[in-house]
Structures are given as C-alpha cells and as structure tokens.
Design a protein around this motif. Sequence first.
Motif, PDB file in Angstrom:
ATOM      1  N   LYS A 123       0.842  -1.204   0.000  1.00  8.99           N
ATOM      2  CA  LYS A 123       0.000   0.000   0.000  1.00  8.99           C
ATOM      3  C   LYS A 123       0.878   1.255   0.000  1.00  8.99           C
ATOM      4  O   LYS A 123       0.581   2.222  -0.691  1.00  8.99           O
ATOM      5  CB  LYS A 123      -0.940   0.016   1.201  1.00  8.99           C
ATOM      6  N   GLU A 124       1.970   1.232   0.769  1.00 10.48           N
ATOM      7  CA  GLU A 124       2.912   2.365   0.774  1.00 10.48           C
ATOM      8  C   GLU A 124       3.518   2.551  -0.616  1.00 10.48           C
ATOM      9  O   GLU A 124       3.665   3.675  -1.091  1.00 10.48           O
ATOM     10  CB  GLU A 124       4.039   2.132   1.779  1.00 10.48           C
ATOM     11  N   GLU A 127       1.106   4.128  -2.970  1.00 12.91           N
ATOM     12  CA  GLU A 127       1.035   5.573  -2.765  1.00 12.91           C
ATOM     13  C   GLU A 127       2.151   6.285  -3.523  1.00 12.91           C
ATOM     14  O   GLU A 127       1.926   7.326  -4.139  1.00 12.91           O
ATOM     15  CB  GLU A 127       1.109   5.911  -1.275  1.00 12.91           C
ATOM     16  N   LYS A 128       3.353   5.719  -3.493  1.00 12.35           N
ATOM     17  CA  LYS A 128       4.469   6.310  -4.246  1.00 12.35           C
ATOM     18  C   LYS A 128       4.170   6.254  -5.745  1.00 12.35           C
ATOM     19  O   LYS A 128       4.439   7.198  -6.475  1.00 12.35           O
ATOM     20  CB  LYS A 128       5.776   5.575  -3.952  1.00 12.35           C
ATOM     21  N   ASN A 130       1.243   6.180  -7.140  1.00 13.08           N
ATOM     22  CA  ASN A 130       0.148   7.090  -7.474  1.00 13.08           C
ATOM     23  C   ASN A 130       0.607   8.537  -7.634  1.00 13.08           C
ATOM     24  O   ASN A 130      -0.120   9.352  -8.191  1.00 13.08           O
ATOM     25  CB  ASN A 130      -0.973   7.000  -6.438  1.00 13.08           C
ATOM     26  N   ASP A 131       1.807   8.847  -7.149  1.00 13.57           N
ATOM     27  CA  ASP A 131       2.366  10.190  -7.327  1.00 13.57           C
ATOM     28  C   ASP A 131       2.963  10.399  -8.715  1.00 13.57           C
ATOM     29  O   ASP A 131       3.355  11.503  -9.064  1.00 13.57           O
ATOM     30  CB  ASP A 131       3.438  10.471  -6.265  1.00 13.57           C
TER      31      ASP A 131
END
Length: 179
Positions: A123-124, A127-128, A130-131
Amino acid sequence: MNSSSKERILNVANKVIAEKGLNCFTLDEVAKAAGISKGGLLHHYPSKDKLIKALIENYITLFQSRVSEREKTLSEASPCNWLVSFIYEQFNQCKLDTNTMYCLLAAVASKQDLLHPVLEKRKEWIEKINDCKDPIMALIISFACDGIAFSNLLGLEVFPENTKAELMERLVNLSKECY
C-alpha cells in the motif's frame, strides 16, 4: 538468545523451506537445523505463525533497506529513483537472495492473514506509484518485477541472463516515462 541468533534462526528457517520444502517446515526441523533446542526456538518464536511473521517482517525490512540504499547511490536526482531502485532490487533479489522470499510461500500455504505486513508495505508503494504522472505504467512495471521475482522463486524462470538484463533495462527506461 541475542538478535544475531534470532537472525540465524530466520536464515535457517528460510533454508529449511528452500531445501526441504514446505512439508518439512516445522519448528522441530528448524530447531534441529539451527542446532538449538525446540524450547530455545519457542522462546523467541512461540508458534510457527510467529516464526513466519518474523520471516516476512525480516524480508520486508531487508528489501526496503536495499531499495533505499540503492536510491541513495543513483547519480542523478530524479523523482523516478524509487521506482528504478525497486526494479533493480527485484531483479537483484532474483539472483542473490531467493531465500528471503520463501517466507511468502510459507505464509500463503499456512495462513493468508500472515501476509498482512506485505500488504501494508505494498500500500505504501502504491502511494508512491500514485504520485507518478503515469501510475498505470508504474503499476505495470511493478507487476512485471513481481512476476520475474516469483518466477525465480517458483523455479519457473526460463530466461537467459542477457534477456533478463534487457528486460530490466527496458523497465528502467519505461519508469522514466512515469514521472
């Protein structure tokens, strides 16, 4: 037992899975292979699930530290350095340290909920990803790396080294388009 002894137990547990298979992955077998009593093993890992959880946490920590260290060594500052480091470490892991991945097989064979730490780490990473300006391409790259790593783990790797090197280089080049 100190932390280096605990690390030794984790290394031995991975080797038991790698060399003897999941059917032989028992606390008795790990204790025997580590040269300690079962009571000594149970003192630090009171159940097989706790041992598997420690194996997974060790795997995540090791992989993440390798990605972070590689990221620091890249010569140019770029937002895609994390993804490039991830690619290199997935391929590097295939060659150097398959044993650290055997804990994932044990978790899948034992209890899926033992994979919770891996899911949280992923999940982390998402998030990276998704940037990125192109998160879908970054996901495709991530899944391609997973496929290479798991093919190796399962003994299904059929690519010669030069093909793997070309795959890795292509993924690195594609990652630069994601940012």
